[in-house]
Enzyme design. Structure first.
Site, mmCIF file in Angstrom:
data_model
loop_
_atom_site.group_PDB
_atom_site.id
_atom_site.type_symbol
_atom_site.label_atom_id
_atom_site.label_comp_id
_atom_site.label_asym_id
_atom_site.label_seq_id
_atom_site.Cartn_x
_atom_site.Cartn_y
_atom_site.Cartn_z
ATOM 1 C CG ASP A 102 -2.044 0.909 1.140
ATOM 2 O OD1 ASP A 102 -2.340 1.340 0.019
ATOM 3 O OD2 ASP A 102 -2.634 1.235 2.181
ATOM 4 N N GLY A 103 1.806 1.344 0.931
ATOM 5 C CA GLY A 103 2.614 2.557 1.076
ATOM 6 C C GLY A 103 3.379 2.869 -0.198
ATOM 7 C CG ASP A 127 0.204 -8.886 5.233
ATOM 8 O OD1 ASP A 127 0.600 -10.059 5.370
ATOM 9 O OD2 ASP A 127 0.764 -7.905 5.763
ATOM 10 C CB THR A 214 -11.282 -36.795 17.455
ATOM 11 O OG1 THR A 214 -10.456 -36.508 16.321
ATOM 12 C CG2 THR A 214 -12.390 -37.742 17.084
ATOM 13 C CG HIS A 249 9.467 -14.003 8.321
ATOM 14 N ND1 HIS A 249 9.113 -13.930 9.654
ATOM 15 C CD2 HIS A 249 9.514 -12.726 7.881
ATOM 16 C CE1 HIS A 249 8.969 -12.658 9.999
ATOM 17 N NE2 HIS A 249 9.210 -11.912 8.949
HETATM 18 O O1 F6P Z 1 4.909 -8.401 3.987
HETATM 19 C C1 F6P Z 1 3.882 -8.551 4.918
HETATM 20 C C2 F6P Z 1 4.439 -9.256 6.129
HETATM 21 O O2 F6P Z 1 4.933 -10.520 5.770
HETATM 22 C C3 F6P Z 1 3.449 -9.396 7.277
HETATM 23 O O3 F6P Z 1 2.594 -10.495 7.108
HETATM 24 C C4 F6P Z 1 4.406 -9.528 8.431
HETATM 25 O O4 F6P Z 1 3.875 -9.102 9.648
HETATM 26 C C5 F6P Z 1 5.512 -8.606 8.052
HETATM 27 O O5 F6P Z 1 5.526 -8.538 6.657
HETATM 28 C C6 F6P Z 1 6.830 -9.061 8.550
HETATM 29 O O6 F6P Z 1 7.766 -8.085 8.292
HETATM 30 P P1 F6P Z 1 9.320 -8.261 8.530
HETATM 31 O O7 F6P Z 1 9.864 -8.904 7.300
HETATM 32 O O8 F6P Z 1 9.813 -6.880 8.692
HETATM 33 O O9 F6P Z 1 9.491 -9.134 9.723
#
Ligand code: F6P
Length: 318
Positions: A102-103, A127, A214, A249
């Protein structure tokens, strides 16, 4: 024509596929493509390389991004903006293909537009929280990654009855991934930052799950304010140990799903055709009514996206 590709913000599965498709289309029309290593700080630092289909094709099926990104908002400074302008001129850049959230998509295209450099942005984030598009690149892959872990958890859950599992998805301060994954895995509860949850209902859902299926499965988003206390609360209240999994991640860096590869291909083709035709000075590829289309201008003025409250209530048994 010469296009500069820049990736800014969090990476997303499908970016490599989109870059490869764009570069292939450009090469077949005699256009050239260059790319910044390290996002906009990389452009300022002259970390710019030529891109070709031969270079990018092996990465089509990989997550992450061949051109690494940056979250450093360097372009806030006026002198950095001037330096960017000088770099675009020095490399004879005709237009820019931008990947970001977005930014990035809100702030960078107007800057380039003011200098007469056409830009097309591809909304890229797992996201799925960008207003103005129904889908972002990477969301589907992130959901599929969650299913692979959850399917494993549920296989062992069915083998040893009476257990409770919590699974944390990424999503930042949003719950789109967690809600979608909870729906797709028939979870007994979906806990997300946008809506408060009722502890009594949560415990009822958990005990009903154990009785009927279960096991009990709770999917939650990382941004949930009670993220750390909730599993302990459930454990204390039910007397049953809670097994907690954080996807982390690995979910963001997962290989792109079929749907994300198709989305990448459609958005990249549209971006290329638009830039090639000089059809916009500022555009974003978006999904509207299920179709990939070009939005003229930036994605401003759209209501923030909110997770489906009806679905949330239904999953949580409200
Ligand atoms: O890009 C979105 C995202 O993966 C979010 O889901 C997550 O909270 C954030 O980035 C994690 O950011 P960073 O890589 O700075 O830990």
């Amino acid at each position: 024509l010469k296009t500069l590709i820049v990736v800014s913000g969090g990476d997303a599965p499908g970016i490599n596929a989109a870059m490869a498709v764009f570069t292939r289309r450009a090469a077949s029309s005699g256009d050239s493509v260059i790319g910044a290593i390290g996002g906009f700080p990389g452009v300022l630092d002259n970390q710019i390389i030529p891109l070709s289909p031969t270079l990018l094709d092996p990465f089509v099926g990989q997550g992450g991004t061949y051109l690494d990104s940056s979250r450093d908002p360097v372009l806030k400074a006026a002198d950095a903006q001037e330096k960017l302008r000088a770099q675009l001129a020095a490399h004879r850049v005709d237009n820019v293909l931008l990947f970001g959230g977005d930014g990035t998509l809100r702030h960078i295209p107007p800057l380039l537009h003011a200098w007469g450099v056409p830009t097309v942005g591809i909304p890229s984030t797992i996201d799925n929280d960008i207003p103005g598009t129904e889908m972002t690149l990477g969301f589907d892959s992130a959901c599929n990654f969650a299913y692979r872990t959850i399917d494993g958890l549920l296989a062992t859950a069915r083998a040893l009855r009476g257990r409770i599992f919590t699974v944390e998805t990424l999503g930042g301060s949003t719950g789109f991934i967690a809600l979608a994954v909870a729906q797709g895995s028939a979870a007994h509860a979906a806990l997300i930052p946008e809506y408060p949850y009722d502890e009594t209902y949560l415990l009822k859902q958990v005990m009903d799950g154990i009785q009927r299926d279960t096991y009990a499965l709770i999917v939650l988003s990382e941004g949930l304010s009670t993220r750390d206390s909730m599993p302990k609360f459930v454990e204390r209240s039910t007397g049953i140990r809670v097994r907690d999994t954080r996807l982390g991640h690995g979910q963001r860096g997962t290989p792109p799903s079929h749907q994300d590869r198709v989305l990448a291909s459609q958005m990249a083709q549209l971006a290329y055709e638009t830039l090639r035709a000089g059809a916009t000075s500022m555009g974003i590829t978006v999904v509207r009514s299920g179709k990939v289309t070009l939005h003229e201008g930036v994605l401003a003025g759209f209501e923030p996206r909110t997770p489906d409250k009806g679905l949330y209530d239904q999953i949580n048994g409200y």
